[in-house]
Design a protein around this motif. Structure first.
Motif, PDB file in Angstrom:
ATOM      1  N   UNK A   1      10.031  -2.540   7.048  1.00 44.67           N
ATOM      2  CA  UNK A   1       9.828  -1.114   6.786  1.00 44.67           C
ATOM      3  C   UNK A   1       8.893  -0.935   5.592  1.00 44.67           C
ATOM      4  N   UNK A   2       9.138  -1.752   4.545  1.00 46.19           N
ATOM      5  CA  UNK A   2       8.289  -1.676   3.350  1.00 46.19           C
ATOM      6  C   UNK A   2       6.826  -1.907   3.693  1.00 46.19           C
ATOM      7  N   UNK A   3       6.570  -2.919   4.516  1.00 47.93           N
ATOM      8  CA  UNK A   3       5.183  -3.216   4.883  1.00 47.93           C
ATOM      9  C   UNK A   3       4.594  -2.068   5.693  1.00 47.93           C
ATOM     10  N   UNK A   4       5.410  -1.496   6.576  1.00 49.78           N
ATOM     11  CA  UNK A   4       4.920  -0.343   7.341  1.00 49.78           C
ATOM     12  C   UNK A   4       4.532   0.804   6.426  1.00 49.78           C
ATOM     13  N   UNK A   5       5.346   1.016   5.388  1.00 49.46           N
ATOM     14  CA  UNK A   5       5.022   2.107   4.456  1.00 49.46           C
ATOM     15  C   UNK A   5       3.681   1.813   3.778  1.00 49.46           C
ATOM     16  N   UNK A   6       3.503   0.558   3.338  1.00 53.08           N
ATOM     17  CA  UNK A   6       2.237   0.184   2.700  1.00 53.08           C
ATOM     18  C   UNK A   6       1.074   0.443   3.656  1.00 53.08           C
ATOM     19  N   UNK A   7       1.247   0.012   4.909  1.00 47.59           N
ATOM     20  CA  UNK A   7       0.158   0.171   5.878  1.00 47.59           C
ATOM     21  C   UNK A   7      -0.124   1.653   6.133  1.00 47.59           C
ATOM     22  N   UNK A   8       0.930   2.455   6.219  1.00 46.55           N
ATOM     23  CA  UNK A   8       0.720   3.892   6.450  1.00 46.55           C
ATOM     24  C   UNK A   8      -0.019   4.535   5.278  1.00 46.55           C
ATOM     25  N   UNK A   9       0.369   4.171   4.069  1.00 44.36           N
ATOM     26  CA  UNK A   9      -0.330   4.726   2.901  1.00 44.36           C
ATOM     27  C   UNK A   9      -1.792   4.313   2.932  1.00 44.36           C
ATOM     28  N   UNK A  10      -2.003   3.050   3.290  1.00 44.12           N
ATOM     29  CA  UNK A  10      -3.364   2.512   3.349  1.00 44.12           C
ATOM     30  C   UNK A  10      -4.210   3.304   4.349  1.00 44.12           C
ATOM     31  N   UNK A  11      -3.662   3.518   5.548  1.00 42.07           N
ATOM     32  CA  UNK A  11      -4.428   4.234   6.571  1.00 42.07           C
ATOM     33  C   UNK A  11      -4.646   5.691   6.167  1.00 42.07           C
ATOM     34  N   UNK A  12      -3.586   6.311   5.627  1.00 40.72           N
ATOM     35  CA  UNK A  12      -3.708   7.711   5.222  1.00 40.72           C
ATOM     36  C   UNK A  12      -4.761   7.857   4.129  1.00 40.72           C
ATOM     37  N   UNK A  13      -4.762   6.918   3.184  1.00 38.61           N
ATOM     38  CA  UNK A  13      -5.715   6.994   2.081  1.00 38.61           C
ATOM     39  C   UNK A  13      -7.143   6.954   2.591  1.00 38.61           C
ATOM     40  N   UNK A  14      -7.367   6.163   3.646  1.00 37.66           N
ATOM     41  CA  UNK A  14      -8.715   6.082   4.218  1.00 37.66           C
ATOM     42  C   UNK A  14      -9.169   7.459   4.699  1.00 37.66           C
ATOM     43  N   UNK A  15      -8.262   8.153   5.384  1.00 41.56           N
ATOM     44  CA  UNK A  15      -8.602   9.476   5.926  1.00 41.56           C
ATOM     45  C   UNK A  15      -9.181  10.395   4.863  1.00 41.56           C
ATOM     46  N   UNK A  16      -8.562  10.355   3.692  1.00 38.51           N
ATOM     47  CA  UNK A  16      -8.958  11.279   2.632  1.00 38.51           C
ATOM     48  C   UNK A  16     -10.339  11.012   2.055  1.00 38.51           C
ATOM     49  N   UNK A  17     -10.941   9.875   2.417  1.00 38.87           N
ATOM     50  CA  UNK A  17     -12.253   9.588   1.831  1.00 38.87           C
ATOM     51  C   UNK A  17     -13.398   9.880   2.804  1.00 38.87           C
ATOM     52  N   UNK A  18     -13.061  10.380   3.991  1.00 37.26           N
ATOM     53  CA  UNK A  18     -14.127  10.653   4.965  1.00 37.26           C
ATOM     54  C   UNK A  18     -15.099  11.683   4.393  1.00 37.26           C
ATOM     55  N   UNK A  19     -14.547  12.794   3.942  1.00 40.30           N
ATOM     56  CA  UNK A  19     -15.360  13.794   3.253  1.00 40.30           C
ATOM     57  C   UNK A  19     -14.794  13.951   1.847  1.00 40.30           C
TER      58      UNK A  19
END
Lengths: 565, 175, 395
Positions: A65-83
């Protein structure tokens, strides 16, 4: 749910893979090698998941679960840098229109999904919060049993434990195995191992404290996250902005009216275009000037009379003078003032003179000169020869409003217009109407008929304005402590390795086994030294698989074209 | 043993959830003004264009409508038009209007007064000392202060005539 | 000779020394089979390779020092300087890790990557630029040097991961793995193509100019350094030359896209040329050379590199970065794209470590992650700097 009693007498918690004391495998999982993660201790008891609390606890206790949370944060963070995030779009732009206008349909979608303020959205914050919870629970659930297991481990281990180690071998029955073990002990001591002995058996251990590294760094991270959380609590964080004109004194926002700042001078320094070092660069970029320094020479003041009402009667005391620059903030009493922006050449004063429109006049008006402070204008200017000029209306930032009336956008003289009224010595200012003219930069209009007099601008004075950020962040010490602990833990866990070597005399046979959490290469080297100096053989790596080489050779001669797609 | 474990787990989870919940509450609830409903209004001293001194504390016993404004703010002008209309009526009922200018100089305020002919005095706050203490960041901002000196409302932004009257009505001292 | 020239010469020297190291390491692994008659290894090429690498690092550091003297600030403040330094750091990381494992294959994989990074760096403008006020801080050196060192060590993890993958993947059957690995090799070939084309057209002083309408609807001019395959928005060629086949929308910088297209075409030609030559996947062609590689050792090596590099990267890329951001930009964290991508890199390697330690992701899975991690680092360096504008885009 019952505890499990091992043959050696030690009582283990339910779910233990390897006896905490002698290492005997307690669960027959048909694995050829022992699972040494967390020493095979029972780290979470799924069976306790009857109540909601236990279910929540067990959910967050899972590393998966911990790793999933890390991965989700990682993917979400990417979204915020598109614009760009909303705070980085150009000042004065509205997010509601900017994204669509700049990036089209995707930009609109970005805005509508709220990705332009994503990092402060509830769901992103919730992800970070879950990471925090996961860190706390995962660490607690593992560090306690791990500590117990390493503390209660015995020197003499069960045969099943030894033979299922990655590095393992045993000798035939040999003469005087004690001597070999003794020699090995010496070698290991030289290599700074800690030696534990029991019945002629040896456990040599080194770098156990590296095992605590992950937990230390998790503690650091948790402290850091607590610090980040405190940011949202009242009184912890101040983020204000002040604009200060040269010569002006303003109250520093966020300081409860206690501190004031005067801008004595603002300087912008450019790089010398003749500088030989940067010649090529200037040529390539077309010689645009590059700023070397922004600097506000400021005086810090403090209110001294803290009693009595706010406002009138406030007295100040100069505390210090400081040159505030980028990378060099002024810090006082927990606050910091940062150079962040500036505005050059803002209008501050106009100087005028009066002229007759027909120059046939014999009158000399050259003595008539007056200066209007565009922030603090005098309303009446009287001269010795009887002339009088009044400011009838003043618009610092002139525009025509919705009611089609002249108006001002704000108090900043970016587009000043003054309506002057001129009284000749013969006129009575209380009863007569003088000549009215609207004057501004490149503007001079008569408002009531043809004027005999003309007000002419002869000088303009300008000022620089500095912009400073006022910051107080009481969470910084917590963040620093968290960061330091985190780094210590990281280094502790990454640059030291836990190694253990078991040498046991089993009825004249020597059983050799070794384990490390990382760096098997180093452990094997230690074994090599033992082998060199004693009759103890090099243990075999039970996972080493050299068969692969043969597989590779098999590639040859196959139809190559078939492998391309 | 099992019971103890449950208690510990419950406590740890509760502490974390409460801390996170409070953080979210602070982050997503509307920000409170520096001076807001329920606070004791900080005492201040100002002068009007004629040099008449006023201290808020001297108005104890009356309802006070403190209005921060500027000459360039059109919503402020609308509001002050309504205030001019009702000033004398409510003054008799024990409500004072204290109009504090935001960061402009006497000359500019004087011309503004001549142009719009307000019937209540205009007080100056050239150095923004008072507006800073009241945490004024946008104009107009008004503070409704009751006869005991307690803020009963912080009103930000333009207001209609009915809203202004309702506010003045609220300020009439009860005794 | 000025200090700038001296520094350039040292960089050139370093480049050839890296090449020498590559050759020595290549000899050490191909020559081993023949020179192993007495059962003892007589092959000194590995040692020579390591010595060459050390000399190359010395030359690189001399480049660094002389450029520092010439500019008056640490030469890590634009794309050329930073990327070059990243290459140097990777070499330094290799020099640290090589003595632990004495693995010549690692040298064979690392040295060419170092050369490639330095060559790629030199495609950016190489002039010395003055520092804007935000960069005038001793934290510039501390932060950037630590980050580069961390990334350099992590890049060794990539080299070892790639080595592992080519060693163990079965190229005899077509599979997803083979395709992805070939894609990685193709990317490397495209980078080589970009460098070669850049040098070629640069030497020929090629330029094509266009008048066009930019994204704000204003007429502007654009210069292509490679023959235009696509034209800018409503572009009109100035002077002689053939007209491109396609026009691009205004928001795309067509000259950059044109360069990317050239690089991909070049990469394709190189790739299929090599395929034709070897008559098998490129990875499959390299694989026989790697027979002597012990996959377990390489797996551990890549993991060690990441375990060593991760704290260094965290210290430089997050902790020092936060300290400096607090001083220069008033806040330690502002969700600037570069900051976010540093965080993403951190989270990625944190996930890698947890997967490896707690979920037993060894071998192939671990090696793939090493490769992805390096792709993230490169993305942060190139894409975030050049495409996603932010506070960090000074170059």
């Amino acid at each position: 749910m019952e505890k499990v009693k091992c043959d050696c007498g030690h009582v283990n918690p339910y779910g233990t893979y390897l006896c905490e004391s002698c290492g005997k495998p307690l669960l027959d999982d048909n694995q050829s090698l022992a699972d040494m993660r967390y020493e095979g201790v029972a780290r979470r008891s799924q069976t306790y998941s009857k109540s909601v609390v236990d279910k929540v606890w067990n959910f967050f206790s899972s590393v998966k679960v911990g790793i999933w949370i890390i991965v989700l944060i990682l993917l979400a963070s990417m979204l915020g840098t598109i614009f760009p995030q909303e705070m980085y779009i150009p000042a004065g732009e509205r997010a509601s229109t900017y994204y669509e206008q700049e990036y089209g349909v995707l930009g609109k979608l970005y805005y509508q999904l709220g990705l332009h303020t994503m990092y402060s959205s509830w769901w992103y914050m919730l992800l970070i919060a879950s990471l925090g919870i996961s860190l706390v629970i995962c660490s607690l659930d593992r560090v306690v049993p791990l500590h117990r297991a390493l503390k209660t481990q015995r020197v003499t281990r069960h045969k099943g434990f030894l033979s299922r180690q990655k590095l393992f071998s045993k000798t035939e029955k040999m003469e005087e195995p004690e001597k070999s073990i003794e020699k090995a002990e010496k070698v290991l001591k030289e290599k700074h191992y800690r030696i534990f002995k029991e019945d002629g058996n040896i456990l040599a251990e080194k770098g156990r404290f590296a095992r605590w590294g992950p937990y230390v760094n998790h503690v650091g991270l948790i402290i850091f996250l607590i610090g980040a959380m405190l940011r949202f609590f009242p009184e912890m964080y101040i983020d204000e902005h002040i604009w200060v004109r040269e010569g002006e004194q303003v109250v520093i926002r966020g300081t409860d009216g206690e501190y004031f700042l005067r801008n004595d001078e603002f300087i912008v320094e450019l790089y010398d275009e003749e500088d030989e070092r940067f010649r090529e660069s200037f040529e390539r970029t077309g010689g645009n000037p590059v700023v070397k320094t922004f600097q506000t020479s400021a005086t810090l003041l403090k209110r001294i009379n803290n009693e009595g009402p706010i406002g009138l009667g406030t007295e100040f005391e100069e505390i210090m003078q400081y040159d505030i620059r980028v990378n060099d903030p002024l810090t006082f009493d927990g606050y910091s003032l940062y150079q962040v922006d500036y505005k050059l050449n803002e209008l501050s004063e106009f100087t005028f003179t009066l002229q007759r429109n027909e120059d046939s006049s014999e009158e000399d008006l050259s003595d008539i000169q007056f200066t209007v402070d565009l922030f603090n204008p005098e309303l009446v200017y009287e001269f010795e020869n009887g002339y009088r000029v009044e400011i009838f209306q003043y618009f610092p930032n002139f525009y025509i409003n919705d009611q089609k009336e002249p108006d001002t956008l704000n108090r900043i003289p970016d587009n000043p217009r003054i309506i002057f009224e001129v009284f000749t010595p013969e006129m009575n200012p209380d009863t007569d109407r003088g000549e009215l003219s609207l004057v501004g930069v490149q503007v001079n209009e008569a408002l009531n008929g043809d004027n005999n007099y003309r007000i002419r601008m002869i000088d303009v004075d300008m000022n620089h304005v500095t912009a400073l950020t006022v910051r107080r962040d009481r969470t910084l010490p917590i963040l620093i402590v968290g960061g330091v602990i985190f780094m210590i833990g990281l280094v502790q866990g990454s640059y030291w390795y836990h190694r253990r070597i078991w040498l046991q005399n089993r009825d004249g046979e020597i059983w050799v086994a070794g384990h490390t959490n990382k760096n098997w290469h180093g452990l094997k080297k230690d074994f090599e030294t033992i082998t060199k100096n004693t009759a103890i053989p090099m243990p075999l790596d039970q996972t080493d698989d050299w068969n692969l080489i043969e597989e590779v050779e098999g590639v040859k001669g196959k139809d190559d074209s078939s492998t391309s797609k | 043993m099992k019971q103890k474990r449950l208690v510990i787990r419950t406590i740890i989870l509760l502490v974390m959830f409460i801390a996170i919940g409070y953080t979210f509450y602070n982050h997503f609830s509307e920000e409170r003004g520096l001076v807001d409903q329920g606070d004791i209004a900080p005492n201040f001293a100002v002068e009007d264009l004629d040099g008449n001194y006023l201290e808020l504390a001297d108005l104890q016993g009356k309802g006070v409508y403190v209005n921060f404004w500027a000459t360039w703010c059109s919503y402020c002008r609308d509001k002050m038009e309504y205030l001019t209309e009702y000033y004398t009526v409510y003054q008799e009922k024990g409500v004072e209007i204290v109009s504090v200018n935001f960061n402009e100089r006497a000359g500019i305020v004087e011309r503004h007064m001549e142009r719009y002919n307000y019937n209540f005095p205009l007080y100056l706050d050239e150095q923004r000392l008072v507006s800073n203490a009241y945490g004024v960041v946008s104009l107009p901002t008004s503070f409704l202060i009751d006869e005991n000196g307690v803020v009963i409302e912080r009103a930000v932004g333009g207001k209609s005539e009915t809203q202004v009257v309702a506010a003045l009505e609220k300020l009439i001292p009860s005794n | 000779m000025t200090a700038v020239q001296v520094s350039s010469n040292f960089l050139l020297l370093a480049f050839f020394l890296y090449l020498a190291a590559t050759i020595f390491f290549a000899v050490s692994i191909t020559g081993k089979r023949f020179k192993n008659k007495k059962g003892e290894e007589k092959n000194k090429s590995g040692l020579l390779g390591y010595i060459s690498a050390i000399l190359a690092i010395v030359a690189s550091l001399l480049y660094f020092i002389f450029r520092w003297i010439a500019s008056g600030h640490a030469p890590v403040s634009n794309m050329f300087e930073y990327t070059t330094f990243l290459g140097i750091c990777m070499a330094i990381a290799f020099a640290i890790i090589y003595p632990m494992y004495r693995n010549n294959f690692l040298g064979l994989f690392t040295m060419p990557i170092v050369m490639l990074i330095i060559a790629y760096a030199s495609m950016f403008p190489r002039d010395i630029q003055p520092l804007i006020p935000a960069l005038q801080s001793y934290w510039l050196k501390i932060h950037v040097i630590t980050v580069a060192l961390g990334q350099g060590i992590l890049a060794i993890g990539f080299a070892a991961g790639l080595l592992y993958l080519i060693r163990v993947i079965d190229f005899s059957k077509a599979s997803k793995k083979v395709r992805w690995l070939e894609f990685i090799l193709f990317s490397i070939l495209s980078t080589i193509a970009y460098i070669l084309l850049g040098i070629g057209f640069g030497a020929a002083n090629y330029e094509a100019e266009f008048n066009y309408i930019n994204e704000k609807g204003i007429e502007a001019q654009m210069v292509y350094t490679m023959p235009p395959l696509i034209s800018p928005h409503e572009g009109e060629r100035i002077g002689e030359g053939f007209d491109p086949f396609l026009a691009t929308p205004a928001i795309i910088r067509s000259n950059d896209l044109n360069t990317v297209i050239w690089s991909i075409l070049g990469g394709l030609i190189l790739y299929f040329g090599l395929r034709l030559l070897f008559r098998k996947p490129i990875g499959g062609a390299i694989q026989p050379l790697l027979k002597a590689v012990n996959p377990q050792t390489v797996d551990e090596l890549s993991y060690r590199a990441i375990a060593i590099g991760f704290p260094v990267f965290t210290l430089g890329g997050l902790i020092f970065a936060m300290i400096w951001a607090q001083i220069a930009w008033t806040r330690f964290w502002g969700w600037d794209p570069k900051e976010v991508w540093a965080l993403i890199t951190f989270l990625f390697y944190a996930a890698y470590l947890h997967l490896r330690l707690s979920r037993g992701w060894h071998g192939e899975k671990s090696a793939w992650l090493c490769v992805i991690g390096f792709a993230l680092i490169m993305f942060n360096l190139i894409f975030v700097n050049l495409v996603i504008a932010g506070l960090h885009s000074y170059a």
